[in-house]
Every structure is written in structure tokens, then in C-alpha cells.
Design an enzyme around this catalytic site. Structure first.
Site, PDB file in Angstrom:
ATOM      1  CB  SER A  19      -0.910   0.010   1.230  1.00 58.99           C
ATOM      2  OG  SER A  19      -1.718  -1.145   1.243  1.00 58.99           O
TER       3      SER A  19
HETATM    4  N1  SAH Z   1      -0.598  -4.320   4.025  1.00 54.92           N
HETATM    5  C1  SAH Z   1      -0.120  -4.996   2.864  1.00 54.92           C
HETATM    6  C2  SAH Z   1      -1.212  -5.018   1.827  1.00 54.92           C
HETATM    7  C3  SAH Z   1      -1.027  -6.093   0.843  1.00 54.92           C
HETATM    8  S1  SAH Z   1      -2.294  -6.171  -0.385  1.00 54.92           S
HETATM    9  C4  SAH Z   1       1.108  -4.290   2.333  1.00 54.92           C
HETATM   10  O1  SAH Z   1       1.138  -3.060   2.366  1.00 54.92           O
HETATM   11  O2  SAH Z   1       2.011  -4.959   1.842  1.00 54.92           O
HETATM   12  C5  SAH Z   1      -3.536  -7.103   0.444  1.00 54.92           C
HETATM   13  C6  SAH Z   1      -3.171  -8.484   0.859  1.00 54.92           C
HETATM   14  O3  SAH Z   1      -4.358  -9.091   1.374  1.00 54.92           O
HETATM   15  C7  SAH Z   1      -2.701  -9.392  -0.289  1.00 54.92           C
HETATM   16  O4  SAH Z   1      -1.468  -9.934   0.049  1.00 54.92           O
HETATM   17  C8  SAH Z   1      -3.790 -10.463  -0.376  1.00 54.92           C
HETATM   18  O5  SAH Z   1      -3.296 -11.747  -0.724  1.00 54.92           O
HETATM   19  C9  SAH Z   1      -4.332 -10.469   1.039  1.00 54.92           C
HETATM   20  N2  SAH Z   1      -5.687 -10.998   1.182  1.00 54.92           N
HETATM   21  C10 SAH Z   1      -6.757 -10.820   0.360  1.00 54.92           C
HETATM   22  N3  SAH Z   1      -7.835 -11.474   0.825  1.00 54.92           N
HETATM   23  C11 SAH Z   1      -7.430 -12.078   1.993  1.00 54.92           C
HETATM   24  C12 SAH Z   1      -8.094 -12.908   2.941  1.00 54.92           C
HETATM   25  N4  SAH Z   1      -9.362 -13.267   2.818  1.00 54.92           N
HETATM   26  N5  SAH Z   1      -7.370 -13.355   4.002  1.00 54.92           N
HETATM   27  C13 SAH Z   1      -6.072 -13.018   4.165  1.00 54.92           C
HETATM   28  N6  SAH Z   1      -5.396 -12.241   3.288  1.00 54.92           N
HETATM   29  C14 SAH Z   1      -6.072 -11.772   2.216  1.00 54.92           C
END
Ligand code: SAH
Length: 214
Positions: free
Chosen positions: A64
Site C-alpha cells: 500500500s
Molecule cells: N498491508 C499490505 C497489503 C497487501 S495487499 C502491504 O502493504 O504490503 C492485500 C493483501 O491481502 C494481499 O497480500 C492479499 O493476498 C491479502 N488478502 C486478500 N484477501 C485475503 C483474505 N481473505 N485473508 C487473508 N489475506 C487476504
């Protein structure tokens, strides 16, 4: 490129992207000055580590935008007595920030390879107050509930009822809710058995998906 190369870039990001937009909690600012964001972006994008935008990571996911991580973190109102559940470990960057501000971070990720990579960087960098799980976090992580704060870092279609139930009294849920293109970031505060909602801003996250993969 050694670590010292990134220090002025990190300080500039904090000054220009966070402070000017109203992030003012000293502990949050301090955490952003300490965590080396460049370690959490893929090598090919390292030059962009402190830019004012999200950045691709593996498996079509994103790390993000720094401001969004800071805003969600500030809304969580953490201190060293608090436990926080992060849904969507992704790169592990937000996990590192939370780890400096809370007592314990519980972080869940549905894609195992992303979780493994994030965990290995976080372990190597000495962020040790984190418990990880490869699981679908849309139902939270009941085993360790209730939490002082729950941060969902992927966009949901609606607020999952089971997450609300995993908040402590006065707990705070921060979650983007909307369609695949745009969401509203919501802060939901539990006041005893009631929930008070506050819309914070428009945002754009990758979708919250169901099930797990590798
Ligand atoms: N805070 C992280 C955001 C990553 S993007 C950063 O800044 O790096 C969002 C993440 O949520 C992805 O890695 C995706 O695989 C995960 N995600 C999506 N749906 C999910 C779920 N139901 N349970 C766990 N993780 C999930």
C-alpha cells in the site's frame, strides 16, 4: 545500495507525504522513520520504495501507499499494551510498523508464498512480536480474539460480521468496503454491544478474497 542511501528518502517521505497530510502521532511518525520500506518492495521497484503510491509485489498484489498505511495505523490508536489483527500481510511492511507500536501483532495472509517471504524479512530484521497464519482472514482469527484493533488491508464487499465480534469493547476495526474499483475506508468502533461507524476517505485496495492459495 546500502541502507544509508535510503535514510534521507525515508525522512522526506515522512515529511512530505505523512506530516503534511495530518499524520501527527509521534510514535507513528517514529515507526515510519525506523522501518526500511525498501526491504519490503521487490528489487526491481526498490528505487520507488519511498514514492507516494502503492507498488506491485508478487502474485498481483500491492504494497500500500505509505500514507494509507500511516492513516490506518493512526486510526488503530495503538500502544504497547494493545493486540492487533492484520488481515492481508502482503509485503509485511504494515506488519513491521504495527509491530513497533503494539504488544502483539497477529497477521494472516491467504497466499502462502507472500506470507513466507514477509515472515523471513520480518524475522531477519528482528520484528519478533508477530504471530502469523496462512489462512483466509475474512473470518478473522478467532483463536486469539478479542483484539484491540483489526486492520483489513484488502477491499471487502461488506463488513464481515465475524470481525466485529472479535473486537474488544472499545476496539477499532479499520476496513475498506466497496466494489473492485473503489472503496470507502471505514473506522468502526465497538462501544459495548453497539458499533459506531465513521467514513474516513475513498481508497483503492486489492480485493479481499476467500479461501487460500500457494
Ligand atoms: N498491508 C499490505 C497489503 C497487501 S495487499 C502491504 O502493504 O504490503 C492485500 C493483501 O491481502 C494481499 O497480500 C492479499 O493476498 C491479502 N488478502 C486478500 N484477501 C485475503 C483474505 N481473505 N485473508 C487473508 N489475506 C487476504
Amino acid at each position: 545500495m546500502d541502507r544509508y542511501h535510503y535514510e534521507p528518502l525515508r525522512k522526506r517521505m515522512v515529511d512530505q507525504q505523512l506530516k503534511t497530510r495530518g499524520i501527527e502521532n509521534d510514535n507513528v511518525i517514529d515507526a515510519f522513520l525506523r522501518v526500511p520500506r525498501e526491504l519490503f518492495v521487490p528489487l526491481a521497484y526498490r528505487d520507488m520504495a519511498y514514492e507516494d503510491m502503492p507498488c506491485p509485489i508478487d502474485k498481483d498484489q500491492t504494497i500500500s501507499q505509505p500514507y494509507m498505511v500511516a492513516l490506518m495505523t493512526e486510526l488503530a490508536v495503538l500502544d504497547r499494551s494493545k493486540t492487533v489483527l492484520e488481515i492481508g500481510t502482503g509485503s509485511g511492511y504494515q506488519t513491521a510498523i504495527l509491530s513497533l507500536l503494539a504488544k502483539t501483532v497477529y497477521s494472516v495472509e491467504r497466499i502462502e508464498s507472500l506470507l513466507d517471504k514477509a515472515k523471513s524479512i520480518l524475522d531477519q530484521e528482528g520484528y519478533l512480536n508477530i504471530c502469523y497464519a496462512h489462512k483466509d482472514g475474512s473470518t478473522g482469527w478467532e483463536e486469539h480474539a478479542p483484539y484491540d484493533a483489526i486492520l483489513v488491508t484488502a477491499g471487502a464487499e461488506e463488513i464481515p460480521e465475524r470481525l466485529l465480534k472479535q473486537l474488544k469493547p472499545h476496539g477499532r476495526l479499520i476496513i475498506p468496503v466497496g466494489n473492485r474499483s473503489w472503496q470507502t475506508l471505514w473506522l468502526v468502533m465497538r462501544i459495548e454491544e453497539r458499533y459506531q461507524r465513521q467514513a474516513i476517505c475513498t481508497c483503492r485496495f486489492v480485493p479481499l478474497l476467500f479461501g487460500t492459495e500457494y
